[in-house]
Scaffold this motif. Structure first.
Motif, short mmCIF file in Angstrom:
data_model
loop_
_atom_site.label_atom_id
_atom_site.label_comp_id
_atom_site.label_asym_id
_atom_site.label_seq_id
_atom_site.Cartn_x
_atom_site.Cartn_y
_atom_site.Cartn_z
N ASN A 1 0.82 -1.21 0.00
CA ASN A 1 0.00 0.00 0.00
C ASN A 1 0.85 1.27 0.00
O ASN A 1 0.69 2.14 0.84
N ASN A 2 1.78 1.33 -0.96
CA ASN A 2 2.58 2.52 -1.21
C ASN A 2 2.51 2.81 -2.71
O ASN A 2 1.60 2.34 -3.39
N LEU A 3 3.46 3.55 -3.22
CA LEU A 3 3.52 3.89 -4.65
C LEU A 3 4.83 3.40 -5.26
O LEU A 3 5.37 4.01 -6.17
N LEU A 4 5.34 2.28 -4.75
CA LEU A 4 6.63 1.76 -5.20
C LEU A 4 6.53 1.23 -6.63
O LEU A 4 5.50 0.68 -7.03
N THR A 5 7.62 1.39 -7.37
CA THR A 5 7.65 0.97 -8.78
C THR A 5 8.88 0.10 -9.04
O THR A 5 9.76 -0.01 -8.20
N GLY A 6 8.91 -0.48 -10.23
CA GLY A 6 10.06 -1.28 -10.63
C GLY A 6 9.91 -2.73 -10.23
O GLY A 6 8.84 -3.18 -9.86
N VAL A 7 11.01 -3.44 -10.31
CA VAL A 7 11.01 -4.86 -9.97
C VAL A 7 11.51 -5.05 -8.54
O VAL A 7 12.25 -4.23 -8.01
N VAL A 8 11.09 -6.15 -7.93
CA VAL A 8 11.60 -6.51 -6.62
C VAL A 8 13.05 -6.97 -6.82
O VAL A 8 13.31 -7.85 -7.64
N PRO A 9 13.99 -6.38 -6.10
CA PRO A 9 15.40 -6.71 -6.32
C PRO A 9 15.69 -8.20 -6.13
O PRO A 9 15.26 -8.81 -5.15
N ALA A 10 16.44 -8.76 -7.05
CA ALA A 10 16.84 -10.16 -6.94
C ALA A 10 17.67 -10.40 -5.70
O ALA A 10 17.66 -11.50 -5.14
N SER A 11 18.35 -9.37 -5.23
CA SER A 11 19.21 -9.52 -4.04
C SER A 11 18.41 -9.91 -2.80
O SER A 11 18.97 -10.52 -1.87
N LEU A 12 17.12 -9.62 -2.76
CA LEU A 12 16.32 -10.00 -1.60
C LEU A 12 16.22 -11.51 -1.44
O LEU A 12 15.93 -12.00 -0.35
N ALA A 13 16.49 -12.24 -2.50
CA ALA A 13 16.47 -13.71 -2.42
C ALA A 13 17.59 -14.24 -1.53
O ALA A 13 17.54 -15.39 -1.09
N THR A 14 18.58 -13.40 -1.24
CA THR A 14 19.67 -13.84 -0.36
C THR A 14 19.24 -13.84 1.11
O THR A 14 19.96 -14.36 1.96
N LEU A 15 18.10 -13.24 1.41
CA LEU A 15 17.60 -13.21 2.78
C LEU A 15 16.87 -14.51 3.07
O LEU A 15 15.64 -14.58 3.05
N THR A 16 17.60 -15.54 3.34
CA THR A 16 17.04 -16.89 3.44
C THR A 16 16.17 -17.09 4.67
O THR A 16 15.40 -18.05 4.73
N GLY A 17 16.25 -16.22 5.66
CA GLY A 17 15.41 -16.33 6.84
C GLY A 17 14.12 -15.53 6.75
O GLY A 17 13.37 -15.44 7.72
N MET A 18 13.85 -14.97 5.58
CA MET A 18 12.66 -14.15 5.39
C MET A 18 11.41 -14.99 5.58
O MET A 18 11.27 -16.05 4.99
N SER A 19 10.49 -14.52 6.43
CA SER A 19 9.25 -15.25 6.65
C SER A 19 8.03 -14.54 6.07
O SER A 19 7.07 -15.20 5.70
N SER A 20 8.06 -13.22 5.97
CA SER A 20 6.90 -12.47 5.51
C SER A 20 7.32 -11.30 4.63
O SER A 20 8.07 -10.43 5.07
N LEU A 21 6.80 -11.29 3.42
CA LEU A 21 7.03 -10.20 2.47
C LEU A 21 5.68 -9.68 1.99
O LEU A 21 4.85 -10.46 1.52
N TYR A 22 5.49 -8.39 2.10
CA TYR A 22 4.23 -7.77 1.71
C TYR A 22 4.52 -6.70 0.65
O TYR A 22 5.05 -5.64 0.98
N PHE A 23 4.17 -6.99 -0.59
CA PHE A 23 4.41 -6.09 -1.71
C PHE A 23 3.13 -5.59 -2.38
O PHE A 23 3.18 -4.79 -3.30
N ALA A 24 1.97 -6.08 -1.96
CA ALA A 24 0.70 -5.78 -2.63
C ALA A 24 0.38 -4.29 -2.62
O ALA A 24 0.87 -3.53 -1.78
N ARG A 25 -0.43 -3.90 -3.56
CA ARG A 25 -0.94 -2.54 -3.70
C ARG A 25 0.18 -1.51 -3.89
O ARG A 25 0.25 -0.49 -3.22
#
Length: 149
Positions: free
Chosen positions: A80-104
């Motif tokens: 729920n922001n105005l973010l643009t572009g692609v989700v950085p591939a580098s975030l895939a290195t965060l192997t302990g990530m449990s929750s990602l919220y990119f909608a809206r």
């Protein structure tokens, strides 16, 4: 200071680079304000950060790839922001990530790199659409919203 929660305060303006100086902090919540501008790359200095909650503002620009340097990041709430572009591939290195919220947001591209790397991923939300529709394609999203939602 373990967690700085400043959400739902009607704060206006941009997120200061000075937040990057809070190096011992585990959580930063700036959600549901009226924050504008970009997400500062200085947040990469928050090496102990577990949760970054910036949803429901008016943040624009792209998601900084430098957030991948916050190795303990488990929760990233940017919906729920105005973010643009692609989700950085580098975030895939965060192997302990449990929750990602990119909608809206206005993000595009594929989240397959996140899906394949997210061993502990429990929640992933995005504005999903077929690859030819210009929104995010996601094979592992737990919730896909669209303009009708």
């Amino acid at each position: 200071l373990n967690y700085l929660e400043l959400g739902n305060n009607k704060f206006e303006g941009s997120i200061s680079n000075d937040f990057g100086n809070l190096q011992g902090i585990h959580g930063l919540g700036l959600e549901q304000n009226i924050l504008t501008g970009t997400i500062p790359s200085s947040l990469r200095n928050l090496t102990n950060l577990f949760g970054l909650v910036l949803h429901s503002n008016q943040l624009s620009g792209s998601i900084p790839s430098e957030l991948a340097e916050v190795s303990g990041l488990s929760i990233l709430a940017l919906e729920n922001n105005l973010l643009t572009g692609v989700v950085p591939a580098s975030l895939a290195t965060l192997t302990g990530m449990s929750s990602l919220y990119f909608a809206r947001n206005n993000l595009t591209g594929s989240l397959d790199h996140i899906c394949s790397a997210g061993r502990y991923l429990r929640t992933l939300t995005a504005d999903c659409a077929p690859k030819d529709k210009g929104e995010v394609s996601c094979d592992c999203c737990t919730y896909c919203c669209n303009d009708a939602d």
